[in-house]
Design a protein around this motif. Sequence first.
Motif, PDB file in Angstrom:
ATOM      1  N   ASP A  86      28.305 -11.089  -8.350  1.00 10.88           N
ATOM      2  CA  ASP A  86      27.022 -11.594  -7.850  1.00 10.88           C
ATOM      3  C   ASP A  86      26.842 -13.074  -8.135  1.00 10.88           C
ATOM      4  OD1 ASP A  86      26.862 -11.242 -10.566  1.00 10.88           O
ATOM      5  OD2 ASP A  86      24.779 -10.575 -10.552  1.00 10.88           O
ATOM      6  N   LYS A  87      27.842 -13.701  -8.763  1.00  5.41           N
ATOM      7  CA  LYS A  87      27.776 -15.144  -9.040  1.00  5.41           C
ATOM      8  C   LYS A  87      29.163 -15.757  -8.881  1.00  5.41           C
ATOM      9  CE  LYS A  87      28.131 -14.339 -13.961  1.00  5.41           C
ATOM     10  NZ  LYS A  87      27.658 -13.118 -14.494  1.00  5.41           N
ATOM     11  N   PRO A  88      29.248 -17.068  -8.646  1.00  8.92           N
ATOM     12  CA  PRO A  88      30.552 -17.716  -8.506  1.00  8.92           C
ATOM     13  C   PRO A  88      31.358 -17.572  -9.793  1.00  8.92           C
ATOM     14  CG  PRO A  88      28.779 -19.234  -7.950  1.00  8.92           C
ATOM     15  CD  PRO A  88      28.153 -18.001  -8.486  1.00  8.92           C
ATOM     16  N   GLY A  89      32.651 -17.587  -9.649  1.00  4.02           N
ATOM     17  CA  GLY A  89      33.533 -17.473 -10.807  1.00  4.02           C
ATOM     18  C   GLY A  89      34.967 -17.476 -10.346  1.00  4.02           C
ATOM     19  N   SER A  90      35.826 -16.774 -11.078  1.00  2.00           N
ATOM     20  CA  SER A  90      37.228 -16.695 -10.678  1.00  2.00           C
ATOM     21  C   SER A  90      37.655 -15.238 -10.658  1.00  2.00           C
ATOM     22  CB  SER A  90      38.103 -17.504 -11.632  1.00  2.00           C
ATOM     23  OG  SER A  90      37.985 -17.002 -12.945  1.00  2.00           O
ATOM     24  N   CYS A  91      38.665 -14.973  -9.851  1.00  4.19           N
ATOM     25  CA  CYS A  91      39.205 -13.626  -9.689  1.00  4.19           C
ATOM     26  C   CYS A  91      39.880 -13.198 -10.993  1.00  4.19           C
ATOM     27  CB  CYS A  91      40.207 -13.611  -8.539  1.00  4.19           C
ATOM     28  SG  CYS A  91      41.044 -12.023  -8.327  1.00  4.19           S
ATOM     29  N   SER A  92      39.647 -11.952 -11.401  1.00  4.32           N
ATOM     30  CA  SER A  92      40.247 -11.466 -12.638  1.00  4.32           C
ATOM     31  C   SER A  92      41.735 -11.169 -12.478  1.00  4.32           C
ATOM     32  CB  SER A  92      39.516 -10.206 -13.104  1.00  4.32           C
ATOM     33  OG  SER A  92      39.580  -9.207 -12.097  1.00  4.32           O
ATOM     34  N   ILE A  93      42.210 -11.083 -11.230  1.00  5.56           N
ATOM     35  CA  ILE A  93      43.630 -10.790 -10.995  1.00  5.56           C
ATOM     36  C   ILE A  93      44.436 -12.075 -10.852  1.00  5.56           C
ATOM     37  CG2 ILE A  93      45.275  -9.698  -9.420  1.00  5.56           C
ATOM     38  CD1 ILE A  93      43.014  -7.710  -8.698  1.00  5.56           C
ATOM     39  N   CYS A  94      44.023 -12.939  -9.893  1.00  7.54           N
ATOM     40  CA  CYS A  94      44.837 -14.123  -9.585  1.00  7.54           C
ATOM     41  C   CYS A  94      44.214 -15.441 -10.052  1.00  7.54           C
ATOM     42  CB  CYS A  94      45.109 -14.194  -8.082  1.00  7.54           C
ATOM     43  SG  CYS A  94      43.615 -14.439  -7.098  1.00  7.54           S
ATOM     44  N   LYS A  95      43.018 -15.384 -10.578  1.00  9.13           N
ATOM     45  CA  LYS A  95      42.305 -16.558 -11.117  1.00  9.13           C
ATOM     46  C   LYS A  95      41.876 -17.563 -10.040  1.00  9.13           C
ATOM     47  CE  LYS A  95      43.061 -14.933 -15.193  1.00  9.13           C
ATOM     48  NZ  LYS A  95      42.265 -13.789 -15.498  1.00  9.13           N
ATOM     49  N   ASP A 120      40.645  -4.377   5.371  1.00  9.28           N
ATOM     50  CA  ASP A 120      41.903  -4.002   5.980  1.00  9.28           C
ATOM     51  C   ASP A 120      42.176  -4.791   7.256  1.00  9.28           C
ATOM     52  OD1 ASP A 120      39.732  -2.622   6.967  1.00  9.28           O
ATOM     53  OD2 ASP A 120      40.944  -0.978   7.747  1.00  9.28           O
ATOM     54  N   SER A 121      41.774  -6.056   7.281  1.00 15.84           N
ATOM     55  CA  SER A 121      42.010  -6.907   8.440  1.00 15.84           C
ATOM     56  C   SER A 121      43.476  -7.332   8.522  1.00 15.84           C
ATOM     57  CB  SER A 121      41.119  -8.142   8.409  1.00 15.84           C
ATOM     58  OG  SER A 121      41.483  -8.955   7.322  1.00 15.84           O
ATOM     59  N   ALA A 122      44.237  -7.142   7.460  1.00 21.06           N
ATOM     60  CA  ALA A 122      45.653  -7.489   7.482  1.00 21.06           C
ATOM     61  C   ALA A 122      46.383  -6.653   8.516  1.00 21.06           C
ATOM     62  CB  ALA A 122      46.270  -7.297   6.100  1.00 21.06           C
ATOM     63  N   ALA A 123      46.010  -5.389   8.658  1.00 17.79           N
ATOM     64  CA  ALA A 123      46.637  -4.526   9.659  1.00 17.79           C
ATOM     65  C   ALA A 123      46.306  -5.020  11.058  1.00 17.79           C
ATOM     66  CB  ALA A 123      46.170  -3.082   9.475  1.00 17.79           C
ATOM     67  N   ALA A 124      45.062  -5.452  11.275  1.00 16.98           N
ATOM     68  CA  ALA A 124      44.670  -5.974  12.576  1.00 16.98           C
ATOM     69  C   ALA A 124      45.398  -7.277  12.869  1.00 16.98           C
ATOM     70  CB  ALA A 124      43.157  -6.189  12.615  1.00 16.98           C
ATOM     71  N   PRO A 128      39.395 -14.345  -1.998  1.00 22.05           N
ATOM     72  CA  PRO A 128      40.032 -14.325  -0.686  1.00 22.05           C
ATOM     73  C   PRO A 128      41.293 -13.451  -0.656  1.00 22.05           C
ATOM     74  CG  PRO A 128      39.596 -16.583  -1.377  1.00 22.05           C
ATOM     75  CD  PRO A 128      39.296 -15.698  -2.540  1.00 22.05           C
ATOM     76  N   MET A 129      41.993 -13.344  -1.758  1.00 22.82           N
ATOM     77  CA  MET A 129      43.222 -12.557  -1.807  1.00 22.82           C
ATOM     78  C   MET A 129      42.978 -11.102  -2.217  1.00 22.82           C
ATOM     79  SD  MET A 129      45.551 -14.624  -0.883  1.00 22.82           S
ATOM     80  CE  MET A 129      47.028 -13.782  -1.345  1.00 22.82           C
ATOM     81  N   HIS A 130      41.918 -10.867  -2.952  1.00 23.00           N
ATOM     82  CA  HIS A 130      41.616  -9.525  -3.454  1.00 23.00           C
ATOM     83  C   HIS A 130      40.147  -9.200  -3.144  1.00 23.00           C
ATOM     84  CE1 HIS A 130      44.845 -11.175  -6.047  1.00 23.00           C
ATOM     85  NE2 HIS A 130      45.398 -10.002  -5.756  1.00 23.00           N
ATOM     86  N   PRO A 131      39.862  -8.782  -1.902  1.00 21.68           N
ATOM     87  CA  PRO A 131      38.464  -8.552  -1.509  1.00 21.68           C
ATOM     88  C   PRO A 131      37.772  -7.455  -2.301  1.00 21.68           C
ATOM     89  CG  PRO A 131      39.984  -7.989   0.288  1.00 21.68           C
ATOM     90  CD  PRO A 131      40.798  -8.560  -0.820  1.00 21.68           C
ATOM     91  N   GLU A 132      38.530  -6.631  -3.018  1.00 23.98           N
ATOM     92  CA  GLU A 132      37.889  -5.603  -3.837  1.00 23.98           C
ATOM     93  C   GLU A 132      37.228  -6.195  -5.080  1.00 23.98           C
ATOM     94  OE1 GLU A 132      42.183  -5.871  -5.201  1.00 23.98           O
ATOM     95  OE2 GLU A 132      41.185  -5.876  -3.281  1.00 23.98           O
ATOM     96  N   ILE A 133      37.609  -7.427  -5.444  1.00 26.06           N
ATOM     97  CA  ILE A 133      36.980  -8.123  -6.565  1.00 26.06           C
ATOM     98  C   ILE A 133      35.716  -8.780  -6.044  1.00 26.06           C
ATOM     99  CG2 ILE A 133      37.255  -9.931  -8.314  1.00 26.06           C
ATOM    100  CD1 ILE A 133      39.127  -7.547  -8.704  1.00 26.06           C
ATOM    101  N   GLN A 134      34.568  -8.336  -6.534  1.00 24.09           N
ATOM    102  CA  GLN A 134      33.286  -8.873  -6.090  1.00 24.09           C
ATOM    103  C   GLN A 134      32.417  -9.190  -7.294  1.00 24.09           C
ATOM    104  OE1 GLN A 134      31.575  -6.116  -3.305  1.00 24.09           O
ATOM    105  NE2 GLN A 134      33.038  -6.640  -1.709  1.00 24.09           N
TER     106      GLN A 134
END
Length: 90
Positions: free
Chosen positions: A53-62, A76-80, A45-51
């Motif tokens: 194909d299976k559930p897990g945790s973000c490599s940046i923020c965990k 880029d919905s933050a700008a909107a 949710p915080m780093h949409p570039e992290i994708q």
Amino acid sequence: MRNLFSSTVILIVLFFAACSSSEKPVSKAIDTVSAPVSASVYTCPMHPEIQSDKPGSCSICKMDLVAKTEGSAPADSAAADTAAHDSNQH
């Protein structure tokens, strides 16, 4: 003695009648319309570039990855959101 024998026979007959009931147990039906479809892409949710194909945790923020749905906002919905917030009068 006769009453005891008659009662025992009646109990045995009732027991077997209940066990051989024609009712089948209700099978759990699967509702394919409202059943959730497994997502093919999971994202942070915080780093949409992290994708993934299976559930897990973000490599940046965990944080836990969540299933990306069809109606997900673009990255880029933050700008909107900021523009919408700025247009509101305080």
